[in-house]
Design a protein around this motif. Sequence first.
Motif, PDB file in Angstrom:
ATOM      1  N   UNK A  77     -38.079   0.009  35.811  1.00 46.47           N
ATOM      2  CA  UNK A  77     -37.500  -1.111  36.549  1.00 46.47           C
ATOM      3  C   UNK A  77     -36.166  -0.807  37.201  1.00 46.47           C
ATOM      4  N   UNK A  78     -35.269  -0.104  36.499  1.00 46.43           N
ATOM      5  CA  UNK A  78     -33.935   0.165  37.041  1.00 46.43           C
ATOM      6  C   UNK A  78     -33.938   1.059  38.256  1.00 46.43           C
ATOM      7  N   UNK A  79     -34.519   2.277  38.156  1.00 44.40           N
ATOM      8  CA  UNK A  79     -34.515   3.149  39.345  1.00 44.40           C
ATOM      9  C   UNK A  79     -35.296   2.582  40.518  1.00 44.40           C
ATOM     10  N   UNK A  80     -36.370   1.831  40.256  1.00 40.20           N
ATOM     11  CA  UNK A  80     -37.087   1.183  41.364  1.00 40.20           C
ATOM     12  C   UNK A  80     -36.169   0.172  42.051  1.00 40.20           C
ATOM     13  N   UNK A 119     -41.645  -8.765  38.802  1.00 42.56           N
ATOM     14  CA  UNK A 119     -41.806  -8.613  37.358  1.00 42.56           C
ATOM     15  C   UNK A 119     -42.123  -9.935  36.672  1.00 42.56           C
ATOM     16  N   UNK A 120     -41.344 -10.970  36.953  1.00 42.61           N
ATOM     17  CA  UNK A 120     -41.526 -12.238  36.247  1.00 42.61           C
ATOM     18  C   UNK A 120     -42.776 -12.969  36.737  1.00 42.61           C
ATOM     19  N   UNK A 166     -45.284  -4.791  33.051  1.00 43.55           N
ATOM     20  CA  UNK A 166     -44.747  -5.543  34.198  1.00 43.55           C
ATOM     21  C   UNK A 166     -43.527  -6.367  33.792  1.00 43.55           C
ATOM     22  N   UNK A 167     -43.637  -7.103  32.701  1.00 46.08           N
ATOM     23  CA  UNK A 167     -42.591  -8.047  32.317  1.00 46.08           C
ATOM     24  C   UNK A 167     -41.278  -7.350  31.977  1.00 46.08           C
ATOM     25  N   UNK A 168     -41.360  -6.164  31.363  1.00 47.84           N
ATOM     26  CA  UNK A 168     -40.151  -5.485  30.907  1.00 47.84           C
ATOM     27  C   UNK A 168     -39.346  -4.862  32.033  1.00 47.84           C
ATOM     28  N   UNK A 169     -39.949  -4.711  33.204  1.00 53.44           N
ATOM     29  CA  UNK A 169     -39.242  -4.055  34.306  1.00 53.44           C
ATOM     30  C   UNK A 169     -38.113  -4.907  34.872  1.00 53.44           C
ATOM     31  N   UNK A 173     -35.514  -6.696  33.258  1.00 54.41           N
ATOM     32  CA  UNK A 173     -34.226  -6.961  32.619  1.00 54.41           C
ATOM     33  C   UNK A 173     -33.119  -6.042  33.122  1.00 54.41           C
ATOM     34  N   UNK A 174     -33.412  -4.740  33.302  1.00 54.64           N
ATOM     35  CA  UNK A 174     -32.378  -3.844  33.835  1.00 54.64           C
ATOM     36  C   UNK A 174     -31.944  -4.299  35.219  1.00 54.64           C
ATOM     37  N   UNK A 175     -32.918  -4.700  36.051  1.00 48.35           N
ATOM     38  CA  UNK A 175     -32.594  -5.180  37.397  1.00 48.35           C
ATOM     39  C   UNK A 175     -31.764  -6.462  37.337  1.00 48.35           C
ATOM     40  N   UNK A 176     -32.117  -7.375  36.433  1.00 48.21           N
ATOM     41  CA  UNK A 176     -31.359  -8.624  36.284  1.00 48.21           C
ATOM     42  C   UNK A 176     -29.924  -8.333  35.864  1.00 48.21           C
ATOM     43  N   UNK A 177     -29.765  -7.439  34.898  1.00 43.44           N
ATOM     44  CA  UNK A 177     -28.429  -7.155  34.374  1.00 43.44           C
ATOM     45  C   UNK A 177     -27.536  -6.512  35.431  1.00 43.44           C
ATOM     46  N   UNK A 178     -28.055  -5.508  36.145  1.00 46.06           N
ATOM     47  CA  UNK A 178     -27.248  -4.850  37.166  1.00 46.06           C
ATOM     48  C   UNK A 178     -26.967  -5.807  38.327  1.00 46.06           C
TER      49      UNK A 178
END
Length: 408
Positions: free
Chosen positions: A281-284, A297-298, A326-329, A331-336
Amino acid sequence: MDAKLDAPAGLARPEETTLFAILLAISFSHLLNDIIQSLVPAIYPVLKTSFALDFGQIGLITLAFQLTASLFQPFIGLYTDKYPRPYSLAIGMGFSLGGLLLLSVAPNFGVLLLAAALIGVGSSVFHPEASRVARMASGGQHGLAQSLFQVGGTAGAALGPLLAAFIVVPHGQHSLAWFSIVALLAMIVLTGIGQWYGRMLAATRAKPRAAAHPSLGLSRTKVFVTISILLMLVFSKFFYTASISSYYTFYLIQKFGLSVQEAQIFLFLFLGAMALGTFLGGPIGDRIGRRYVIWASILGVLPFTLALPYAGLVATGVLSVVIGLILSSAFAAILVYAQELLPGKVGTVAGLFFGFAFGMGGLGAAALGELADITSITFVYRVCAFLPALGLFAYFLPRLGEEPMANS
């Protein structure tokens, strides 16, 4: 773990270089931390039998852990934004060690709650500062850094049930004390990270004061609304995840007649898929934009959650893996995304979102446990299947600059 603090001319400065040694060390620490945390829900079948607990009491154990993990985190993040504490990482792990040892000898339900709460305190200290370390070592690749940091935790959460299935289930509650080795190893690694962190802080203080973080041009109302939408999406993700992490084994045992060990393996597959999704999720998000990752994701998991309660055993396993991936991708995007929305508030944002995530997980576990007692586990999954529909609100997230996001 040492890193040069002042690079020669023509070479990238540390803040411009992705320090993979530090990122891997903090990810490994996150793995060890979350192995300990995941042992709590992983041994619920053992505790349910040993202490004759109902689903409501099991939910309260999760609530005790999640509330201490969630309530303290925003305050710790806010404090450490102003007063960083490099060795707080190792100290926090000491709380987890104490809670783990107490859990291994708990004689009654009240002590179980206390032990779970202590492990939660350790988590509340760990996540804000560890998230700051990941950003410091990111070299501008913030999504990648957060994914590497978080994938350690997700992998640890996946390994916990597997270790519980083959160690705690056969040998009983007291075998939890063997996992103190995991906590001690984490304290050693975190002490080393704390030394590097301290050197980085000293170097930063010796330099001229940096310019203020640039404004994104959003009104305070817009920022508040955006943070609220992000928290709503976190609610959707972690409330649903609580239904899996706390009750998936019971669902499989009740519906398909699996043994405890067989059910734990299915849970491991789900959590392993979450680890992979977290890593991707983060690098994407760095490449295509975090808003798109959050949206996909959601909301994208909705068809699969709707199908899960009606699937056979093999399809249940496949669907749970797809859902976890799918769902776990997100959180990193949300946080950053939130850290870029509130520049200069890395610890505060990490504490708020990790704390809120754990709090929603705890409340979800408690509420769903009571609902399962009143109705059935299957009914719980039918209700939770609609939670990803809240992903529609991702449409209202503003585009922060150009998509994809700049690595700055």
